[in-house]
Design an enzyme around this catalytic site. Structure first.
Site, PDB file in Angstrom:
ATOM      1  N   GLU A  80       0.833  -1.217   0.000  1.00 45.62           N
ATOM      2  CA  GLU A  80       0.000   0.000   0.000  1.00 45.62           C
ATOM      3  C   GLU A  80       0.858   1.253   0.000  1.00 45.62           C
ATOM      4  O   GLU A  80       0.565   2.223  -0.692  1.00 45.62           O
ATOM      5  CB  GLU A  80      -0.939   0.012   1.215  1.00 45.62           C
ATOM      6  CG  GLU A  80      -1.965  -1.116   1.235  1.00 45.62           C
ATOM      7  CD  GLU A  80      -3.080  -0.964   0.206  1.00 45.62           C
ATOM      8  OE1 GLU A  80      -3.130   0.060  -0.497  1.00 45.62           O
ATOM      9  OE2 GLU A  80      -3.901  -1.902   0.110  1.00 45.62           O
ATOM     10  N   ARG A 125       0.603   3.797  -3.144  1.00 45.91           N
ATOM     11  CA  ARG A 125      -0.031   5.095  -2.874  1.00 45.91           C
ATOM     12  C   ARG A 125       0.999   6.195  -2.639  1.00 45.91           C
ATOM     13  O   ARG A 125       0.880   7.289  -3.187  1.00 45.91           O
ATOM     14  CB  ARG A 125      -0.941   5.004  -1.647  1.00 45.91           C
ATOM     15  CG  ARG A 125      -2.031   3.972  -1.810  1.00 45.91           C
ATOM     16  CD  ARG A 125      -3.064   4.079  -0.708  1.00 45.91           C
ATOM     17  NE  ARG A 125      -3.820   2.834  -0.603  1.00 45.91           N
ATOM     18  CZ  ARG A 125      -5.077   2.749  -0.223  1.00 45.91           C
ATOM     19  NH1 ARG A 125      -5.746   3.832   0.104  1.00 45.91           N
ATOM     20  NH2 ARG A 125      -5.694   1.584  -0.134  1.00 45.91           N
ATOM     21  N   THR A 157      -0.974   0.904 -10.272  1.00 48.73           N
ATOM     22  CA  THR A 157      -2.259   0.307  -9.884  1.00 48.73           C
ATOM     23  C   THR A 157      -3.107   1.243  -9.029  1.00 48.73           C
ATOM     24  O   THR A 157      -4.270   0.969  -8.779  1.00 48.73           O
ATOM     25  CB  THR A 157      -2.051  -1.051  -9.187  1.00 48.73           C
ATOM     26  OG1 THR A 157      -3.309  -1.724  -9.113  1.00 48.73           O
ATOM     27  CG2 THR A 157      -1.453  -0.889  -7.796  1.00 48.73           C
ATOM     28  N   GLU A 167     -12.386   0.387  -9.932  1.00 44.22           N
ATOM     29  CA  GLU A 167     -12.045  -0.575 -11.002  1.00 44.22           C
ATOM     30  C   GLU A 167     -12.985  -0.564 -12.199  1.00 44.22           C
ATOM     31  O   GLU A 167     -12.526  -0.703 -13.348  1.00 44.22           O
ATOM     32  CB  GLU A 167     -11.937  -1.995 -10.435  1.00 44.22           C
ATOM     33  CG  GLU A 167     -10.752  -2.216  -9.490  1.00 44.22           C
ATOM     34  CD  GLU A 167     -10.958  -1.639  -8.095  1.00 44.22           C
ATOM     35  OE1 GLU A 167     -12.133  -1.352  -7.743  1.00 44.22           O
ATOM     36  OE2 GLU A 167      -9.972  -1.455  -7.361  1.00 44.22           O
ATOM     37  N   ASP A 181      -4.687  -9.763  -8.413  1.00 39.94           N
ATOM     38  CA  ASP A 181      -4.914  -8.754  -9.463  1.00 39.94           C
ATOM     39  C   ASP A 181      -3.714  -7.989 -10.038  1.00 39.94           C
ATOM     40  O   ASP A 181      -3.302  -8.178 -11.176  1.00 39.94           O
ATOM     41  CB  ASP A 181      -5.999  -7.762  -9.014  1.00 39.94           C
ATOM     42  CG  ASP A 181      -5.811  -7.186  -7.612  1.00 39.94           C
ATOM     43  OD1 ASP A 181      -4.745  -7.416  -7.023  1.00 39.94           O
ATOM     44  OD2 ASP A 181      -6.725  -6.505  -7.119  1.00 39.94           O
TER      45      ASP A 181
HETATM   46  C1  DMJ Z   1      -6.462   0.485  -4.901  1.00 39.83           C
HETATM   47  O1  DMJ Z   1      -5.697   0.811  -3.801  1.00 39.83           O
HETATM   48  C2  DMJ Z   1      -5.606  -0.130  -5.960  1.00 39.83           C
HETATM   49  O2  DMJ Z   1      -6.281  -0.067  -7.152  1.00 39.83           O
HETATM   50  C3  DMJ Z   1      -5.237  -1.545  -5.673  1.00 39.83           C
HETATM   51  O3  DMJ Z   1      -4.577  -2.169  -6.735  1.00 39.83           O
HETATM   52  C4  DMJ Z   1      -6.416  -2.381  -5.281  1.00 39.83           C
HETATM   53  N1  DMJ Z   1      -7.593  -1.657  -5.034  1.00 39.83           N
HETATM   54  C5  DMJ Z   1      -7.622  -0.374  -4.483  1.00 39.83           C
HETATM   55  C6  DMJ Z   1      -8.913   0.329  -4.807  1.00 39.83           C
HETATM   56  O4  DMJ Z   1     -10.006  -0.474  -4.897  1.00 39.83           O
END
Ligand code: DMJ
Length: 641
Positions: A266, A270, A619, A533, A399
């Site tokens: 995370e 982020r 992501t 998503e 994912d």
């Molecule tokens: C986000 O923090 C990112 O997209 C991560 O890959 C998984 N999902 C959350 C949001 O749903």
């Protein structure tokens, strides 16, 4: 209406950084001086012993035996003699004996002189008053602190900044789209302003309680996750005053020297992703410096027997561990497999290959492993290097690992063929074993659990529609059309999951079981937490097809968010999307600003804003430029921005 012109951000001076020394260096400085005294005393005792040995032990030099191990310690400069012989034991006779006696005498004198000097120094130190010693310790401390400060301030090596095309613009072609885009910008302002008022510096906002919020992924510290996650969205929307406000907070408050255990994944997607994107967009060095400082703190997480990182790391102690709920102490595929983009950029910007090596090591290890049915299980034990439970998913836990294989290839200007091959092989196996069509004709991606397919798809899995579309070009045996079509099918299924609810917002996961299609069954799966998503997939499909249905679906979602999630203090998630009376969960997730609103804004912008052949989104929707690695090296290059 035109997009507001860019503020001259790069010409602005950054106030000096507050890089005061952390507390441990002082401790280290104190130790240094005390250590010196102790070492001095030990050295004196040791020298005396040697001295004594030379004079008082019987002279056996006629048949003197030098044990080379000991010799290395006692007489380092007999290297020349040692080099003259191949054997590790040798005898000295005749004319050599005379030379040796001279050498011995010279050594004795040197030892005697060193000994006397050391004793003199020790006496001198001991003569000093407590105050004088204290002052010396203080001087030593200041010196160390100064050294650390100048090390921290050292500018990072210059590298050629990649082509930064389309960091503003994207003016919509018609009034209707322009108004929609303006509306999304207004929603962003509402989310930001309320966070600014009620949650500033906290990780997230509770929009109803109107106070800060956090979860264990960010650890126990307030690290301003929403600020860092939102910076690039503010920038591309032209919200420059807000961006500068965020930048100031980062400069003055973002500190990673905290005793806090965070999620490596995370924090990477982020914070490091957010800071790197803010750096590339604005050109402000501070973001790059902070990204590198944070990355250094994550490195101890890789100290495992296999090099597969722990899920969590304490930023201060560097101690890592895994989530208690993960199968057999495993690390998670989507976590250790979602570091590549950011880490390659870190190596590119710093010239330090350490980051690149860490992620390439993970890749090599995965390549060597057996894959049941060609599928990657979600769990891997970082101690043994063995898979945990055989559970495969393109949603939660799996994912973004697949996403990053594709994006590693795109980000390398399509030169990282190894990543592309891993992606192609993985997608082939996924298509074969996990992708099915429901009785009603909806294509869905299920999950493989203990030898059977669970016909359930998560909101998280819906990102895959965009991924298939993005990976269509360059796919094996020219299956581009097929993958674009597959992406469109997934988008349609995910849209159905929204359309079949009372609030027109999608549930966390939905089933395909008999009569039930694209609908959540269990109460615990009916929530919507402002996730991006589905909208992300609409945007990619829009970019590749320009089919108006994607803008229409995106607008439906935007209106539903506005109607049911908006509260006076920001935006909140919803507990049950099938109930026409929404109950709020009172959390404004940081990814709502980073991703959901960004993808909506891009959906109603022209394709010239962040074009996909120059930018790759991590992501968490943080755009990073394509690196033309064929023309440069990861270890830096003497060109400047
Ligand atoms: C986000 O923090 C990112 O997209 C991560 O890959 C998984 N999902 C959350 C949001 O749903």
């Amino acid at each position: 209406m035109t997009t507001p012109a860019l503020l001259p951000l790069s010409g602005r001076r950054i106030p000096p950084l507050n890089l005061g020394p952390p507390s441990f260096p002082h401790h280290r400085a104190t130790l240094r001086l005390s250590e010196k005294f102790i070492l001095l005393l030990i050295l004196s005792a040791f020298i005396t012993l040697c001295f004594g040995a030379f004079f008082f032990l019987p002279d056996s030099s006629k048949h003197k035996r030098f044990d080379l191990g000991l010799e290395d310690v006692l007489i380092p400069h007999v290297d020349a003699i040692k080099g003259a012989k191949n054997s590790d034991v040798f005898l000295i006779h005749g004319p050599d004996e005379h030379r040796h006696r001279e050498e011995e005498e010279r050594l004795r004198n040197k030892i005697r002189a060193d000994h006397e000097k050391a004793l003199e120094e020790a006496k001198e130190k001991l003569k000093k008053s407590r105050e004088e010693i204290r002052a010396e310790i203080q001087t030593e401390k200041n010196k160390v602190a100064q050294e650390i400060k100048s090390k921290e301030k050292k500018p990072l090596p210059p590298v050629p900044i990649p082509n930064l095309i389309g960091i503003n613009g994207g003016d919509p072609e018609d009034n209707d789209t322009r108004e929609k885009r303006e509306k999304i910008k207004e929603m962003m302002k509402h989310a930001w302003d309320n966070y600014r008022t009620y949650g500033w510096g906290h990780n997230e906002l509770r929009p109803i309680a109107r106070k800060g919020h956090s979860t264990n992924i960010f650890g126990s510290s307030q690290m301003g996750a929403t600020i860092v996650d939102a910076l690039d969205t503010l920038y591309i929307m032209g919200l420059h005053a807000e961006f500068l406000d965020g930048q100031r907070w980062v400069e003055e408050n973002l500190d990673f020297s905290v005793n806090s255990e965070v999620s490596v994944f995370e924090v990477n997607i982020r914070f490091i992703g957010g800071l790197l994107a803010a750096y590339y967009l604005s050109g402000e060095e501070i973001f790059k410096i902070k990204a590198v400082q944070l990355a250094e703190k994550l490195l101890p997480a890789f100290n495992t027997p296999t090099g597969i990182p722990w899920a969590m790391v304490n930023l201060k102690s560097g101690v890592g561990r895994n989530w208690g709920w993960a199968s057999a102490g495993s690390s998670i595929l989507a976590e250790f497999g979602t570091l590549h983009m950011e880490f390659v950029h870190l190596s590119y910007l710093t010239g330090d290959l350490v980051y690149y090596k860490k992620v390439m090591h993970i890749r090599k290890l995965l390549q060597k492993m057996d894959r049941p049915n060609g599928l990657y299980p979600n769990y891997l034990n970082p101690r043994t290097g063995r898979w945990g439970q055989y559970h495969t998913s393109v949603g939660g836990l799996g994912d973004s690992f697949y996403e990053y294989l594709l994006k590693a290839w795109l980000m390398s200007d399509k030169t990282d063929h190894e990543a592309r091959k891993m992606y192609d092989d993985a997608i082939e196996a996924i298509e074969k074993h996990l992708i099915k069509k429901s009785r009603g004709g909806l294509v869905f991606i299920g999950e493989w659990k203990n030898g059977h397919l669970e016909k359930k798809m998560g909101h998280l899995t819906c990102f895959a529609g965009g991924m298939f579309a993005l990976g269509a070009d360059g796919s094996k045996t020219d299956k581009a059309g097929h993958y674009l079509e597959l992406g469109a099918e997934i988008a349609r299924t995910c849209h159905e999951s929204y359309d079949r609810t009372a609030l027109k917002l999608g549930p966390e996961s939905f089933k395909f079981d008999g009569a039930v299609e694209a609908v959540a069954v269990r109460q615990a799966e009916k929530y919507y937490i402002l996730r991006p998503e589905v909208i992300e997939t609409y945007w990619y499909l829009w970019r590749f097809t320009h089919d108006p249905r994607y803008r229409q679906w995106g607008w439906e979602a935007a209106l539903a968010i506005e109607k049911y999630c908006r509260v006076t203090g920001g935006f909140s998630g919803i507990k049950d999307v099938y109930s026409s009376v929404p109950t709020h969960d009172d959390v404004q997730q940081s990814f709502f600003l980073a991703e959901t609103l960004k993808y909506l804004y891009l959906l109603f912008s022209g394709d010239d804003l962040l074009p996909l052949d120059h930018w790759v989104f991590n992501t968490e929707a943080h755009p990073l430029p394509v690196l033309h690695l064929a023309n440069t090296t990861l270890s830096g290059n003497p060109a400047v921005r």
